[in-house]
Design a protein around this motif. Structure first.
Motif, PDB file in Angstrom:
ATOM      1  N   ARG A 250       0.826  -1.210   0.000  1.00  0.00           N
ATOM      2  CA  ARG A 250       0.000   0.000   0.000  1.00  0.00           C
ATOM      3  C   ARG A 250       0.855   1.252   0.000  1.00  0.00           C
ATOM      4  O   ARG A 250       0.537   2.241  -0.659  1.00  0.00           O
ATOM      5  N   THR A 252       4.143   1.584  -0.969  1.00  0.00           N
ATOM      6  CA  THR A 252       5.104   1.741  -2.070  1.00  0.00           C
ATOM      7  C   THR A 252       4.442   1.747  -3.435  1.00  0.00           C
ATOM      8  O   THR A 252       5.115   1.974  -4.441  1.00  0.00           O
ATOM      9  N   LYS A 253       3.148   1.509  -3.483  1.00  0.00           N
ATOM     10  CA  LYS A 253       2.445   1.521  -4.765  1.00  0.00           C
ATOM     11  C   LYS A 253       2.577   2.885  -5.428  1.00  0.00           C
ATOM     12  O   LYS A 253       2.435   3.923  -4.807  1.00  0.00           O
ATOM     13  N   ASN A 254       2.910   2.906  -6.696  1.00  0.00           N
ATOM     14  CA  ASN A 254       3.067   4.123  -7.518  1.00  0.00           C
ATOM     15  C   ASN A 254       4.303   4.938  -7.166  1.00  0.00           C
ATOM     16  O   ASN A 254       4.490   6.029  -7.706  1.00  0.00           O
ATOM     17  N   ARG A 255       5.149   4.441  -6.252  1.00  0.00           N
ATOM     18  CA  ARG A 255       6.425   5.110  -5.979  1.00  0.00           C
ATOM     19  C   ARG A 255       7.437   4.720  -7.047  1.00  0.00           C
ATOM     20  O   ARG A 255       7.378   3.620  -7.609  1.00  0.00           O
ATOM     21  N   THR A 256       8.358   5.633  -7.354  1.00  0.00           N
ATOM     22  CA  THR A 256       9.301   5.394  -8.456  1.00  0.00           C
ATOM     23  C   THR A 256      10.722   5.091  -7.993  1.00  0.00           C
ATOM     24  O   THR A 256      11.557   4.694  -8.804  1.00  0.00           O
ATOM     25  N   SER A 260      11.657   1.293  -3.463  1.00  0.00           N
ATOM     26  CA  SER A 260      10.213   1.169  -3.322  1.00  0.00           C
ATOM     27  C   SER A 260       9.642   0.204  -4.352  1.00  0.00           C
ATOM     28  O   SER A 260       8.780  -0.622  -4.044  1.00  0.00           O
ATOM     29  N   VAL A 261      10.137   0.291  -5.590  1.00  0.00           N
ATOM     30  CA  VAL A 261       9.683  -0.619  -6.642  1.00  0.00           C
ATOM     31  C   VAL A 261      10.023  -2.062  -6.275  1.00  0.00           C
ATOM     32  O   VAL A 261       9.211  -2.979  -6.429  1.00  0.00           O
ATOM     33  N   TYR A 264       7.757  -3.333  -3.439  1.00  0.00           N
ATOM     34  CA  TYR A 264       6.412  -3.638  -3.929  1.00  0.00           C
ATOM     35  C   TYR A 264       6.399  -4.964  -4.688  1.00  0.00           C
ATOM     36  O   TYR A 264       5.574  -5.848  -4.425  1.00  0.00           O
TER      37      TYR A 264
END
Length: 277
Positions: A250, A252-256, A260-261, A264
Motif C-alpha cells: 500500500r 510503495t504503490k506508484n512510488r518510483t 520502493s519498486v 512492492y
C-alpha cells in the motif's frame, strides 16, 4: 478500548508530541525553533472510524534580556505540512501561498482566564530571502461550523527568522522523517491514514470481491529478497507476515524509487506464492 485501539497503542503508544524528539532545531540568542513529531495519533468518531489526526509541531521560544521567555507551539496536519515543505524545497513558496502561508488552530488551556485559545501560524518569505515564522495566541470563541474566531486582541506572539538555506534544511529533515514514519507504519500494518470499520456480510466490505480458491491460483516461487532498509533491514521478505507485506505494498504503490519498486514487487511475489493476493 477496542482491538484496533489496543494495536495502535501497542505499536505507537499514547498521543504524544514527543518533546524528546526534535526533528529540527534552529536557535540563537533571541529565539529558538523546534520541529517535533506527533504523527501516530487517531481519534474515534461516532461512526467508529479511527480518524487520522497526526501532525508535526512547530514550537518557538523567544528569549528576553531579563531572562524571561515566551513559548508557543502549533500543530500542522501531516498532509498540510507535506505540501508546505515541498513548496519550500522546490523554491516556489510564493507561487503557491502568495505573500504568506497562514494556518489556524486552537488550544484549551484551563490555566488561562479565557481557556479557549485561538492560534495562528504565519510563515512569510521576506525580500531578503528569509522566512519569518510566527505564532500568535489570542482568546477564542467557537463560531459557525466549529471554526474558532478571535474573541479579543492578541495576548502573546513569538517569531523567528531563518535564512532560506536553513528553511530548506528544515524542510528536507521534516519531510524525510514523515515519509520514514509512513513507511514504518505501513510495514507494521497500520499506515498513517483513517480506518473505517468493516461492513457487509461476513465482515467484508460491500462490493469487495471474494478471492478465488487457492487451488485456482497460479503457483509462484517464494521470494528470496533481503530487505535493505529499516526496520527490517537484513531480513528475508518471506519472513514477514502477510499483513505486513500488504502494508508495504500500500505504501510503495506508484512510488518510483528503486527500493520502493523492489519492495512492492517482492512483496507481491511473496504474497502470490502464499496464495494471499
Amino acid at each position: 478500548m477496542n482491538d484496533i485501539q489496543k494495536e495502535l497503542k501497542g505499536l505507537f503508544g499514547e498521543r504524544h508530541t514527543a518533546p524528546f524528539l526534535k526533528i529540527y532545531k534552529s536557535s540563537n540568542d533571541k529565539s529558538t525553533l523546534h520541529v517535533s513529531p506527533s504523527l501516530h495519533y487517531w481519534e474515534e468518531n461516532t461512526k467508529k472510524e479511527h480518524v487520522y489526526k497526526g501532525s508535526v509541531v512547530f514550537s518557538i521560544t523567544e528569549h528576553f534580556e531579563n531572562k524571561k521567555t515566551a513559548f508557543l507551539q502549533f500543530f500542522i496536519k501531516k498532509e498540510t505540512a507535506k505540501v508546505l515543505l515541498t513548496a519550500i524545497l522546490n523554491r516556489n513558496f510564493k507561487d503557491i501561498y502568495g505573500d504568506s502561508y497562514e494556518d489556524y488552530g486552537m488550544k484549551y488551556d484551563k490555566n488561562e482566564k479565557h481557556p479557549l485559545r485561538r492560534r495562528v501560524l504565519k510563515i512569510k518569505m521576506t525580500n531578503r530571502n528569509q522566512y519569518l515564522i510566527s505564532i500568535d495566541d489570542s482568546p477564542g470563541v467557537r463560531g459557525k461550523n466549529g471554526k474558532i474566531d478571535a474573541a479579543g486582541k492578541s495576548e502573546k506572539s513569538v517569531s523567528r527568522y531563518i535564512p532560506e538555506h536553513e528553511a530548506m534544511e528544515l524542510a528536507h529533515e521534516v519531510y524525510d522523517y514523515i515519509r520514514d514514519q509512513e513507511l514504518i507504519g505501513a510495514v507494521k500494518g497500520l499506515p498513517l491514514i483513517t480506518y473505517t470499520p468493516k461492513t457487509g456480510s461476513g465482515g467484508q466490505r460491500e462490493n469487495q470481491k471474494e478471492r478465488p480458491p487457492k487451488e485456482e491460483r497460479k503457483e509462484a516461487p517464494p521470494s528470496t529478497y533481503v530487505i535493505p532498509i529499516n526496520p527490517w533491514k537484513g531480513q528475508l521478505i518471506s519472513s514477514l507476515s502477510s499483513d505486513l507485506l500488504k502494508g508495504i505494498m500500500r505504501k510503495t504503490k506508484n512510488r518510483t524509487e528503486e527500493v520502493s519498486v523492489d519492495l512492492y514487487n517482492e512483496s507481491l511475489k511473496e504474497l502470490t506464492h502464499r496464495g494471499d493476493v
